[in-house]
Design a protein around this motif. Structure first.
Motif, short mmCIF file in Angstrom:
data_model
loop_
_atom_site.label_atom_id
_atom_site.label_comp_id
_atom_site.label_asym_id
_atom_site.label_seq_id
_atom_site.Cartn_x
_atom_site.Cartn_y
_atom_site.Cartn_z
N GLY A 57 -4.05 3.11 -0.82
CA GLY A 57 -2.66 3.27 -1.26
C GLY A 57 -1.84 2.01 -1.05
N VAL A 111 -0.43 -5.73 -5.79
CA VAL A 111 -0.26 -5.99 -7.21
C VAL A 111 1.20 -6.21 -7.57
N LYS A 112 2.11 -5.56 -6.89
CA LYS A 112 3.53 -5.65 -7.22
C LYS A 112 4.12 -6.99 -6.90
N THR A 153 -1.70 -1.09 -3.72
CA THR A 153 -0.75 -1.16 -4.84
C THR A 153 0.37 -2.17 -4.54
#
Length: 74
Positions: free
Chosen positions: A67, A73-74, A70
């Protein structure tokens, strides 16, 4: 959100403890421990808790880590 995570964690712990208890039942401890039948039962329960907690912690940490990927990537 925190309450839901706590419930999921408890369910996960109990699930893996039950799975480990079920699987440890296949080991014939009565052959190893002979006349110490009560101690063998306690050993089975303790081993189930240790294995179930360890496996559950692994999977919960794995899910948390996936989790958190993510955020990479942001």
């Amino acid at each position: 959100m925190l309450g839901i995570q706590s419930v999921i964690t408890l369910i996960c712990y109990l699930f893996f403890i039950l799975i480990s208890f079920w699987s440890i039942q296949a080991i014939p401890f009565h052959k190893f421990m002979g006349r110490y039948e009560n101690q063998a039962r306690v050993l089975i329960v303790l081993l189930s808790v240790v294995i179930g907690y360890t496996v559950s912690s692994f999977f919960l940490n794995l899910i948390t880590t996936i989790g958190n990927l993510t955020f990479l990537v942001k």
